[in-house]
Design a protein around this motif. Structure first.
Motif, PDB file in Angstrom:
ATOM      1  N   GLU A  30       0.828  -1.206   0.000  1.00 45.56           N
ATOM      2  CA  GLU A  30       0.000   0.000   0.000  1.00 45.56           C
ATOM      3  C   GLU A  30       0.864   1.258   0.000  1.00 45.56           C
ATOM      4  O   GLU A  30       0.583   2.206  -0.731  1.00 45.56           O
ATOM      5  CB  GLU A  30      -0.943   0.005   1.209  1.00 45.56           C
ATOM      6  N   ASN A  34       1.166   3.993  -3.037  1.00 40.33           N
ATOM      7  CA  ASN A  34       0.901   5.422  -2.834  1.00 40.33           C
ATOM      8  C   ASN A  34       2.042   6.271  -3.381  1.00 40.33           C
ATOM      9  O   ASN A  34       1.812   7.305  -3.997  1.00 40.33           O
ATOM     10  CB  ASN A  34       0.713   5.728  -1.341  1.00 40.33           C
ATOM     11  N   LYS A  80      -8.062  10.115  -5.447  1.00 40.60           N
ATOM     12  CA  LYS A  80      -7.965   9.473  -6.752  1.00 40.60           C
ATOM     13  C   LYS A  80      -9.271   9.040  -7.378  1.00 40.60           C
ATOM     14  O   LYS A  80      -9.313   8.639  -8.525  1.00 40.60           O
ATOM     15  CB  LYS A  80      -7.047   8.252  -6.628  1.00 40.60           C
ATOM     16  N   GLY A  94      -3.864   2.786  -6.076  1.00 43.61           N
ATOM     17  CA  GLY A  94      -4.849   2.792  -4.995  1.00 43.61           C
ATOM     18  C   GLY A  94      -6.039   3.622  -5.422  1.00 43.61           C
ATOM     19  O   GLY A  94      -5.988   4.350  -6.394  1.00 43.61           O
ATOM     20  N   ALA A  99      -6.278   2.534   2.751  1.00 41.26           N
ATOM     21  CA  ALA A  99      -5.012   1.941   3.166  1.00 41.26           C
ATOM     22  C   ALA A  99      -4.442   2.633   4.401  1.00 41.26           C
ATOM     23  O   ALA A  99      -4.173   1.983   5.410  1.00 41.26           O
ATOM     24  CB  ALA A  99      -4.014   1.993   2.019  1.00 41.26           C
TER      25      ALA A  99
END
Ligand code: ADP
Ligand code: MG
Length: 630
Positions: A30, A34, A80, A94, A99
């Motif tokens: 994760e 990112n 996002k 992601g 997360a």
């Protein structure tokens, strides 16, 4: 009946966290995703104690503005995605916005982040989801996330984790796949203060493979680049010699995302069907780019399992891609050595004398081509490494008064795959071949593969490879059962550079290796040093054998087989037995035949795989062929 209640937020968070933050590698995944989404071109990952104690990911990405830092850790906070329709079209890694919230529910997190526009960066510390400290701080552009004491507040999950080295291996595996998918990003991985690998970020897949799997892989690659029906397949395929006993070295990306799908694995096996042993799986790193409609949307986009809407179509295109690549690699001007030569022939070696460890590996490709480019890149003092190994025999009982063992040694020395032994070290045995006792007359060698003998009223054909393999096997097995030392110590130990996970597996099974006669020691980095082996062979053979055994040992841990030891000894004896197509002189043949007869008397008639050692044609059969009798 139990009463239905709504879970408290903290319990609900921990449950949700379990789905994202399952183990250290999923946390790393994760965080690194990112960083990639933040546009980073450099990412450094450091872990300690398998990641449970400490994970730190640093990137040079866009950073988070001070006023948004707290929001990033709230559940469903993402920059996002805002619309459900975006879900299957997104290009970011992601998008669920959970997360960071999940990770911080089960650990302590510290973030230091700064955008290019901001004068100062922000430091924020959260413990189990609660912000405890925040301040402005001078720092470079980008983000550093530090995760400490993972799962300290969930003992149940802690228990479910494997030992530190295994967890660190999962991280290595994950990061190597990310690095393979993004050769344009410089990714480094440090575990317990040791650098495991560092890719250069120069955009070249071959260089990433060199860093992760080593030189023997980097120079045995076949490039793949093929488009059909709007489906583009690119990457590399390993030549058959890189194939292994499991699929862990097969990496597939779909639109840049790492996925698991066996279709492509099957395609490559099919393409190499005639050049590779069954049970071996080719090495590859391939990316399939295709319109999103062709991916089955019923499979959650976050999962690594993937289904294609039309598997048959993908299979066909992939098959053409792979076949084409293999075909092209066979025409000289397009060989992958050349491709590697170009991409690897940069200043890398000159900067990094660490290549010393690589040069001992067996070359699987056209030795001259490789030599040529290595000579141009490797300092001279490393050149002279292919000299024969000197060997001393370790076992005491291989002594003067055991003629059988001595004859075995002679045979091994004369027939071994590699002429490694110094001739003067081999004592000439005084074995008497008593042909009368066996009533065998050796006629000669056929096709450099079979020994023809006349035995009474029969013509006997002995398969020299099968015979030798069985002899080796019996000898090893006998020593193994008696718990004798199987090793022969090498005067010049062999240094092998492996991938991180390979080395981990070898180190985990070091005691098991010793049982089979491999004396192996950690050399630091990704290297091991081999002091003793059960039988002689060149570096490449020993390397292959160690890796094959390690696949077998791992498989045996998962699915134990009753006759595992026999199988392992079989693998060893098979590797070292004399091959078909080897000329033998009369003494060698006599010796082999004598021992085959002895085995036959003990009821052993096949090689360890069950192939016959000898077949007979009777005089009567021959006479019938010539119509002398009917
Ligand atoms: P998601 O990635 O699904 O959006 P996360 O919880 O992983 O959700 O991250 C939340 C938000 O925090 C991201 O959308 C992004 O805006 C920001 N963020 C997280 N990590 C970084 C980073 N390394 N650099 C810049 N922004 C980041
Ligand atoms: Mg994310």
């Amino acid at each position: 009946m139990n009463i239905i209640k709504v879970l408290s937020q903290s319990v609900a968070d921990k449950i949700a966290a379990g789905e994202v933050a399952e183990r250290p590698s999923s946390v790393v995944k994760e965080l690194v995703e990112n960083s990639i989404d933040a546009g980073a071109t450099k990412i450094r990952v450091e872990i300690k104690k398998g990641g449970v104690g400490y994970i730190c990911v640093t990137d040079n990405g866009c950073g988070i503005p001070e006023e948004q830092v707290d929001t990033a850790f709230l559940r469903h906070a993402t920059s996002k995605l805002s619309d459900i329709d975006d879900l299957y079209r997104i290009s970011t890694m992601g998008f669920r916005g959970e997360a960071l919230a999940s990770i911080c529910a089960v650990a302590e997190i510290e973030i230091i982040t700064k955008t290019a526009e901001a004068e100062e960066g922000t430091y924020l510390k959260l413990v189990h989801g609660e912000p405890v400290e925040k301040e402005l701080m001078a720092c470079g552009n980008g983000t550093t996330m530090t995760v400490k004491n993972l799962f300290a507040n969930i003992p149940a999950r802690m228990k479910f984790l494997k030992k530190d080295s295994t967890e660190a291996g999962y991280v290595a595996d994950l990061l190597s796949r990310i690095a393979l998918s993004r050769p344009d990003i410089a990714i480094s991985y440090i575990c317990d203060d040791k650098e495991i690998f560092a890719t250069g970020g120069d955009g070249k897949l071959n260089n990433v493979i060199l860093q992760i799997y080593g030189l023997d892989h980097a120079r045995a690659l076949i490039p793949v680049d093929y488009t059909e029906d709007g489906i583009h397949i690119s990457g590399v395929l390993g030549k058959p010699e890189l194939a292994r006993g499991n699929r862990t070295r097969q990496t597939l990306f779909v639109n840049g995302r790492y996925v698991k799908n066996h279709v492509i694995g099957k395609v490559t096996e099919e393409a190499f069907r005639n050049t590779m042993m069954t049970g071996k799986f080719p090495f590859f790193v391939l990316n399939i780019e295709l319109p999103f409609e062709l991916v089955d949307v019923n499979v959650h986009p976050a999962k690594t399992e993937i289904k294609f809407a039309n598997e048959k179509q993908i299979y066909d295109v992939a098959y053409h891609a792979v076949k084409n690549a293999v075909y092209n690699s066979e025409t000289p001007e397009k060989t992958s050595e050349n491709a590697v030569k170009e991409s690897v022939k940069n200043d890398y070696y000159k900067e990094k004398p660490a290549v010393k460890a690589y040069d001992r590996q067996e070359t699987h490709v056209n030795v001259n081509t490789v030599k040529e480019y290595l000579n141009s890149t490797i300092p001279e003092k490393y050149e002279d490494t292919k000299k024969p190994e000197k060997v001393v025999f370790f076992r005491e009982e291989d002594s003067v008064n055991n003629p059988f063992k001595k004859s075995e040694e002679l045979l091994d020395a004369l027939l071994g795959d590699e002429p490694k032994r110094e001739p003067e070290q081999v004592a000439m045995p005084d074995v008497e071949i008593n042909e009368k006792t066996y009533d065998v007359k050796i006629i000669g060698q056929l096709f450099d593969t079979y020994i023809l003998c006349q035995e009474g009223d029969e013509l006997v054909l002995v398969d020299q490879h099968a015979a030798h393999e069985r002899l080796r096997f019996e000898k090893l097995k006998e020593a193994y059962l008696k718990k004798e030392r199987l090793s022969q110590m090498l005067l010049t130990p062999i240094v092998l550079t492996l991938s991180y996970n390979e080395k981990q597996t070898v180190m985990d099974n070091i005691a098991e290796y010793l049982k089979f006669g491999f004396e192996i020691e950690d050399m630091g980095g990704n290297s091991i040093i081999v002091h003793g082996t059960p039988v002689m062979g060149d570096d490449g053979t020993i390397r292959d054998l160690i890796l094959e055994l390690s696949d077998a040992m791992e498989n045996n841990i998962k699915h134990p087989v009753a006759d595992f030891e026999e199988r392992a000894l079989d693998m060893i004896s098979c590797k070292y037995a004399i091959k078909a197509n080897k000329k033998l002189d009369i003494t060698e043949m006599q010796d082999l035949i004598k021992r085959v007869s002895e085995m036959e008397n003990n009821g052993v008639r096949t090689c360890p795989h069950g192939r016959p050692i000898r077949v007979k044609i009777t005089k009567t059969e021959i006479e019938k062929m010539f119509k002398r009798i009917v």
